[in-house]
Enzyme design. Structure first.
Site, PDB file in Angstrom:
ATOM      1  N   PRO A  51      -5.611  22.532  -6.559  1.00  0.00           N
ATOM      2  CA  PRO A  51      -5.097  23.899  -6.774  1.00  0.00           C
ATOM      3  C   PRO A  51      -5.026  24.668  -5.466  1.00  0.00           C
ATOM      4  O   PRO A  51      -5.958  24.643  -4.677  1.00  0.00           O
ATOM      5  CB  PRO A  51      -6.135  24.521  -7.715  1.00  0.00           C
ATOM      6  CG  PRO A  51      -6.895  23.379  -8.288  1.00  0.00           C
ATOM      7  CD  PRO A  51      -6.862  22.289  -7.267  1.00  0.00           C
ATOM      8  N   GLU A  52      -3.897  25.307  -5.230  1.00  0.00           N
ATOM      9  CA  GLU A  52      -3.697  26.132  -4.044  1.00  0.00           C
ATOM     10  C   GLU A  52      -3.540  27.579  -4.506  1.00  0.00           C
ATOM     11  O   GLU A  52      -3.756  27.883  -5.675  1.00  0.00           O
ATOM     12  CB  GLU A  52      -2.472  25.639  -3.260  1.00  0.00           C
ATOM     13  CG  GLU A  52      -2.583  24.161  -2.856  1.00  0.00           C
ATOM     14  CD  GLU A  52      -1.388  23.646  -2.051  1.00  0.00           C
ATOM     15  OE1 GLU A  52      -0.721  24.462  -1.390  1.00  0.00           O
ATOM     16  OE2 GLU A  52      -1.137  22.435  -2.094  1.00  0.00           O
ATOM     17  N   HIS A  88     -16.232  15.826 -18.689  1.00  0.00           N
ATOM     18  CA  HIS A  88     -16.324  16.419 -17.345  1.00  0.00           C
ATOM     19  C   HIS A  88     -16.444  17.943 -17.349  1.00  0.00           C
ATOM     20  O   HIS A  88     -16.025  18.599 -16.405  1.00  0.00           O
ATOM     21  CB  HIS A  88     -15.132  15.999 -16.477  1.00  0.00           C
ATOM     22  CG  HIS A  88     -14.926  14.512 -16.413  1.00  0.00           C
ATOM     23  ND1 HIS A  88     -15.819  13.666 -15.800  1.00  0.00           N
ATOM     24  CD2 HIS A  88     -13.940  13.721 -16.910  1.00  0.00           C
ATOM     25  CE1 HIS A  88     -15.391  12.421 -15.915  1.00  0.00           C
ATOM     26  NE2 HIS A  88     -14.265  12.428 -16.581  1.00  0.00           N
ATOM     27  N   ARG A 103     -13.776  15.328 -10.364  1.00  0.00           N
ATOM     28  CA  ARG A 103     -14.332  14.866  -9.088  1.00  0.00           C
ATOM     29  C   ARG A 103     -15.494  15.721  -8.591  1.00  0.00           C
ATOM     30  O   ARG A 103     -16.164  15.353  -7.637  1.00  0.00           O
ATOM     31  CB  ARG A 103     -13.222  14.777  -8.037  1.00  0.00           C
ATOM     32  CG  ARG A 103     -12.205  13.715  -8.444  1.00  0.00           C
ATOM     33  CD  ARG A 103     -11.181  13.470  -7.370  1.00  0.00           C
ATOM     34  NE  ARG A 103     -11.787  12.937  -6.154  1.00  0.00           N
ATOM     35  CZ  ARG A 103     -11.109  12.679  -5.040  1.00  0.00           C
ATOM     36  NH1 ARG A 103      -9.821  12.916  -4.996  1.00  0.00           N
ATOM     37  NH2 ARG A 103     -11.709  12.204  -3.982  1.00  0.00           N
ATOM     38  N   ARG A 154      -0.599  27.167  22.138  1.00  0.00           N
ATOM     39  CA  ARG A 154      -1.319  26.097  21.421  1.00  0.00           C
ATOM     40  C   ARG A 154      -0.392  24.904  21.167  1.00  0.00           C
ATOM     41  O   ARG A 154       0.788  25.086  20.896  1.00  0.00           O
ATOM     42  CB  ARG A 154      -1.840  26.623  20.069  1.00  0.00           C
ATOM     43  CG  ARG A 154      -2.616  27.929  20.156  1.00  0.00           C
ATOM     44  CD  ARG A 154      -4.060  27.738  20.541  1.00  0.00           C
ATOM     45  NE  ARG A 154      -4.782  26.879  19.637  1.00  0.00           N
ATOM     46  CZ  ARG A 154      -5.394  27.302  18.534  1.00  0.00           C
ATOM     47  NH1 ARG A 154      -5.354  28.574  18.207  1.00  0.00           N
ATOM     48  NH2 ARG A 154      -6.058  26.463  17.774  1.00  0.00           N
TER      49      ARG A 154
END
Ligand code: ZN
Length: 296
Positions: A2-3, A93, A112, A153
């Protein structure tokens, strides 16, 4: 994983159902999340307290509680927050079950177990947020500021976009889509981007994040919203997960690049240096057409 858009969709789904509602208690499963407060801390700060508001910072979801405590969640790789009416269903889970008044249960399900569920007493610093950068959808992020942070950079653009200390909440899926839309190569050294590149990158970042929120997020493997529904933005992905397939803009084969152990997907034609200005010596003009004409 998820973002920003997925966490925002969860926040918007939970907010109207949780605001004003009291926690009754918490039950732990047999396994712990990567970061999880001890049961006595949950028992001390949750029962009897109302949820005042739900906020998001980057990929963190925050529940502000009556009395000043804060309940913080991070979904890690495979976390889900599911709100169910009535007795919680026997799902696998599920590591935490928060019971709320009105018979609701908020389940933290995470195959996980890279997720986080932490309670912060009133006045305690929300330490996980200290490294979280500015919100890309807020006016605090500007193209000028990004250019300044990148000046001199050599870091690849993909790594810069994934750095949550610079902009919060962008992960592997949206980074690939944003760079494709902005026609910038994922390995381009950030110091080489022009002011126009940064403006275009930020414009597409916001457009894509907003579109993904409107589509309920992206479901590749695990993501579900708080109602247990998949997102739809995976149907709109133009490069992520499409290596070997034809670019929907120019027809070239989408390529995959390994950057820092993570896959980046890009079009070698649309995302060559200078592609946004058009480039001499192109075999045809396909990659020089305006991006907005892309077909889906
Ligand atoms: Zn292309």
């Amino acid at each position: 994983m998820p973002e920003l858009p997925e966490v925002e969709v969860i926040r918007r789904g939970l907010a109207p159902r949780l605001r004003g509602r009291r926690f009754n208690g918490v039950a732990e499963g047999p396994h712990r999340l990567r970061r999880q407060s001890p049961a006595p801390d949950f028992s001390r700060w949750l029962p009897g307290r109302r949820v005042l508001d739900l906020r998001r910072r980057g990929k963190y979801l925050l529940l502000d509680l009556e009395g000043g405590a804060t309940l913080l969640f991070h979904l890690g790789m495979t976390g889900r927050l599911l709100l169910t009416p009535g007795p919680p269903p026997p799902l696998p889970h599920v590591h935490l079950t928060f019971r709320l008044e009105g018979g609701l249960a908020l389940l933290f399900q995470d195959v996980r177990r890279f997720g986080q569920a932490l309670i912060f007493p009133p006045g305690m610093d929300l330490t996980p947020l200290e490294q979280v950068g500015r919100e890309p959808l807020s006016p605090q992020v500007t193209a000028r500021r990004l250019a300044k942070m990148a000046r001199g950079r050599f870091r690849p653009l993909k790594n810069f976009l994934l750095d949550g200390r610079i902009m919060a909440g962008i992960g592997n899926i949206y980074a690939s889509e944003i760079m494709f839309a902005a026609r910038l190569h994922p390995a381009a050294p950030v110091g080489s981007l022009s002011p126009a590149d940064w403006r275009r990158l930020l414009r597409h970042t916001r457009r894509i994040l907003r579109a993904a929120i409107a589509r309920g997020g992206t479901t590749i493997n695990d993501y579900l919203d708080s109602h247990g529904r998949t997102g739809l933005f995976q149907l709109d992905l133009l490069v992520y997960g499409r290596h070997g397939e034809a670019c929907r803009k120019c027809g070239a084969a989408i390529e995959r690049l390994n950057q820092g152990g993570r896959s980046t997907f890009f079009c070698p034609c649309c995302q060559t240096p200078g592609a946004e200005q058009g480039r001499e010596g192109r075999p045809d003009g396909a990659c020089d057409a305006p991006f907005d004409n892309v077909s889906k």
